[in-house]
Design a protein around this motif. Structure first.
Motif, PDB file in Angstrom:
ATOM      1  N   GLU A 237       7.771  13.628  -0.120  1.00 20.02           N
ATOM      2  CA  GLU A 237       6.802  12.585   0.205  1.00 20.02           C
ATOM      3  C   GLU A 237       7.371  11.209  -0.105  1.00 20.02           C
ATOM      4  O   GLU A 237       7.159  10.256   0.656  1.00 20.02           O
ATOM      5  N   ASP A 238       8.061  11.104  -1.221  1.00 20.97           N
ATOM      6  CA  ASP A 238       8.643   9.815  -1.606  1.00 20.97           C
ATOM      7  C   ASP A 238       9.673   9.349  -0.584  1.00 20.97           C
ATOM      8  O   ASP A 238       9.753   8.156  -0.285  1.00 20.97           O
TER       9      ASP A 238
ATOM     10  N   ALA B 166       2.341   1.873  -3.318  1.00 21.35           N
ATOM     11  CA  ALA B 166       1.342   2.376  -4.266  1.00 21.35           C
ATOM     12  C   ALA B 166       1.196   3.891  -4.161  1.00 21.35           C
ATOM     13  O   ALA B 166       0.820   4.553  -5.125  1.00 21.35           O
ATOM     14  N   TYR B 167       1.519   4.454  -2.984  1.00 14.38           N
ATOM     15  CA  TYR B 167       1.453   5.906  -2.818  1.00 14.38           C
ATOM     16  C   TYR B 167       2.508   6.634  -3.641  1.00 14.38           C
ATOM     17  O   TYR B 167       2.403   7.840  -3.844  1.00 14.38           O
TER      18      TYR B 167
ATOM     19  N   ILE C 247       0.834  -1.203   0.000  1.00 17.61           N
ATOM     20  CA  ILE C 247       0.000   0.000   0.000  1.00 17.61           C
ATOM     21  C   ILE C 247       0.872   1.258   0.000  1.00 17.61           C
ATOM     22  O   ILE C 247       0.610   2.220  -0.731  1.00 17.61           O
ATOM     23  N   ASN C 248       1.924   1.246   0.824  1.00 15.53           N
ATOM     24  CA  ASN C 248       2.811   2.414   0.852  1.00 15.53           C
ATOM     25  C   ASN C 248       3.533   2.616  -0.466  1.00 15.53           C
ATOM     26  O   ASN C 248       3.728   3.755  -0.900  1.00 15.53           O
TER      27      ASN C 248
ATOM     28  N   GLY D 219       1.319   8.841  -8.081  1.00 11.81           N
ATOM     29  CA  GLY D 219       0.216   9.765  -7.873  1.00 11.81           C
ATOM     30  C   GLY D 219       0.517  11.081  -8.533  1.00 11.81           C
ATOM     31  O   GLY D 219       1.492  11.242  -9.254  1.00 11.81           O
TER      32      GLY D 219
ATOM     33  N   HIS E  64       1.659  13.987  -7.406  1.00 12.71           N
ATOM     34  CA  HIS E  64       2.372  14.898  -6.519  1.00 12.71           C
ATOM     35  C   HIS E  64       3.706  15.272  -7.148  1.00 12.71           C
ATOM     36  O   HIS E  64       4.222  14.564  -8.002  1.00 12.71           O
TER      37      HIS E  64
ATOM     38  N   ILE F  80       7.820   7.947   2.419  1.00 10.22           N
ATOM     39  CA  ILE F  80       7.205   6.667   2.064  1.00 10.22           C
ATOM     40  C   ILE F  80       8.264   5.570   2.026  1.00 10.22           C
ATOM     41  O   ILE F  80       8.054   4.468   2.553  1.00 10.22           O
TER      42      ILE F  80
END
Length: 72
Positions: A45-46, A34-35, A31-32, A38, A40, A49
């Motif tokens: 943020e990467d 998959a973020y 799930i992480n 996006g 952004h 994550i």
């Protein structure tokens, strides 16, 4: 109330399911990751994550190592 409760040592408790633990952590990793895909901009943020994924993966690797070494 306290007089009615049983005293249990840690080895008498039911152990947690390792398969469930590994499955939940693997799902968290997927799930992480998959973020990362996006709409952004930037790498801040990467970085967070990827740090989170590394910590979750370290938990799995450490637990497998402890089980294999007989320490857990």
């Amino acid at each position: 109330m306290a007089a009615e409760e049983q005293i249990l040592s840690p080895d008498q408790r039911k152990p947690t399911s390792r398969k469930a633990l590994y499955s939940a952590l693997t799902a968290g990793i997927v799930i992480n990751l998959a973020y990362l895909f996006g709409n952004h901009q930037g790498w801040v943020e990467d970085a967070f994550i990827l740090i989170t994924v590394a910590v979750l993966l370290a938990v799995i690797v450490t637990d497998v190592w402890l089980v294999k070494a007989g320490l857990r």
